[in-house]
Design an enzyme around this catalytic site. Sequence first.
Site, mmCIF file in Angstrom:
data_model
loop_
_atom_site.group_PDB
_atom_site.id
_atom_site.type_symbol
_atom_site.label_atom_id
_atom_site.label_comp_id
_atom_site.label_asym_id
_atom_site.label_seq_id
_atom_site.Cartn_x
_atom_site.Cartn_y
_atom_site.Cartn_z
ATOM 1 C CG ASN A 13 1.088 -17.052 9.418
ATOM 2 O OD1 ASN A 13 2.215 -17.547 9.310
ATOM 3 N ND2 ASN A 13 0.551 -16.275 8.486
ATOM 4 C CG MET A 89 -6.078 -8.016 8.836
ATOM 5 S SD MET A 89 -4.286 -8.167 8.535
ATOM 6 C CE MET A 89 -4.194 -7.420 6.914
ATOM 7 C CG LEU A 92 -1.648 -4.324 18.712
ATOM 8 C CD1 LEU A 92 -0.730 -5.130 19.620
ATOM 9 C CD2 LEU A 92 -3.025 -4.935 18.651
ATOM 10 C CG ASN A 106 2.630 -8.389 12.912
ATOM 11 O OD1 ASN A 106 1.622 -9.098 12.753
ATOM 12 N ND2 ASN A 106 2.972 -7.453 12.047
ATOM 13 C CG HIS A 108 4.430 -6.805 7.326
ATOM 14 N ND1 HIS A 108 3.165 -6.246 7.370
ATOM 15 C CD2 HIS A 108 5.053 -6.255 6.238
ATOM 16 C CE1 HIS A 108 3.039 -5.395 6.367
ATOM 17 N NE2 HIS A 108 4.164 -5.378 5.672
ATOM 18 C CG ASP A 144 3.747 -3.337 9.735
ATOM 19 O OD1 ASP A 144 3.318 -4.157 10.568
ATOM 20 O OD2 ASP A 144 3.088 -3.002 8.736
ATOM 21 C CD GLU A 171 4.426 -22.338 -1.390
ATOM 22 O OE1 GLU A 171 5.644 -22.658 -1.449
ATOM 23 O OE2 GLU A 171 3.664 -22.297 -2.370
ATOM 24 C CD GLU A 173 3.003 -14.719 5.615
ATOM 25 O OE1 GLU A 173 2.285 -14.698 6.627
ATOM 26 O OE2 GLU A 173 2.705 -14.119 4.565
HETATM 27 C C1 GAR Z 1 -0.521 -13.302 6.222
HETATM 28 O O1 GAR Z 1 0.019 -13.217 4.930
HETATM 29 C C2 GAR Z 1 0.129 -12.276 7.139
HETATM 30 O O2 GAR Z 1 1.493 -12.105 6.887
HETATM 31 C C3 GAR Z 1 -0.652 -11.032 6.763
HETATM 32 O O3 GAR Z 1 -1.974 -11.477 6.637
HETATM 33 C C4 GAR Z 1 -1.980 -12.840 6.236
HETATM 34 C C5 GAR Z 1 -2.802 -13.626 7.229
HETATM 35 O O4 GAR Z 1 -2.953 -14.942 6.810
HETATM 36 N N1 GAR Z 1 -0.510 -10.039 7.770
HETATM 37 C C6 GAR Z 1 -0.487 -8.737 7.495
HETATM 38 O O5 GAR Z 1 -0.603 -8.289 6.361
HETATM 39 C C7 GAR Z 1 -0.318 -7.844 8.701
HETATM 40 N N2 GAR Z 1 -0.089 -6.499 8.299
HETATM 41 P P1 GAR Z 1 -3.429 -16.064 7.836
HETATM 42 O O6 GAR Z 1 -4.700 -15.503 8.487
HETATM 43 O O7 GAR Z 1 -3.746 -17.252 6.987
HETATM 44 O O8 GAR Z 1 -2.327 -16.288 8.807
#
Ligand code: GAR
Length: 201
Positions: A13, A89, A92, A106, A108, A144, A171, A173
Amino acid sequence: MKIGILISGRGSNMLAIVKAVQSGLIPDSKVAVVISDKINAEGLLKAKERKIETLVVGKNGRAREEHDAEIVEELKKRGVELICLAGYMRLLSKEFVRAFPNKIINIHPSLLPAFKGLDAQRQAIDYGVKVSGCTVHFVDEALDHGAIIAQKTVAVIDDDTAETLAARILEHEHALYVQAVRQIAAGEIEIVGRRVVSVKN
Ligand code: GAR
């Protein structure tokens, strides 16, 4: 708009946002820094390849407040105006959230308010929902919970595992996150109570 991105891992992301900024899709913006709490986060290399400054702020046994205070200082030092959590992860602290009111967002991997917290895709499979997806939201002091900027639905299919569902949600996100950052950079949205609405001219 100066953007700071926080990661803990893969950083896909983060990379989508960096590419959108560098290609001009997100206007008048710069990714000032990518910060990871994990020294071996894969995303750090991806950011460096794109010539973005990276920083590791490890927890090193410190309390959350102390760790967060260092990150806040690094963000303020660079004049960051929008913070994107991208697979960051850690929760905050309220001090961190209060240092940047309505300036932290954020992504999620579920349709909030369903399946908050860790392993949202597995929670969706275990619950048996037929539709899940992803949510971009402002960060407030609860997990969240902040005002929702955008959501995208993804159908759950019979053969899905947590991993296949996570891959299909991912895909979507990237596009959803880029679109939300673009709207903020362009001043197109505002928060009214819990609702994020288009700015009317
Ligand atoms: C993503 O799927 C994001 O939505 C999730 O971690 C992944 C990170 O992927 N975030 C959470 O679960 C937050 N609670 P990335 O490092 O490839 O962006």
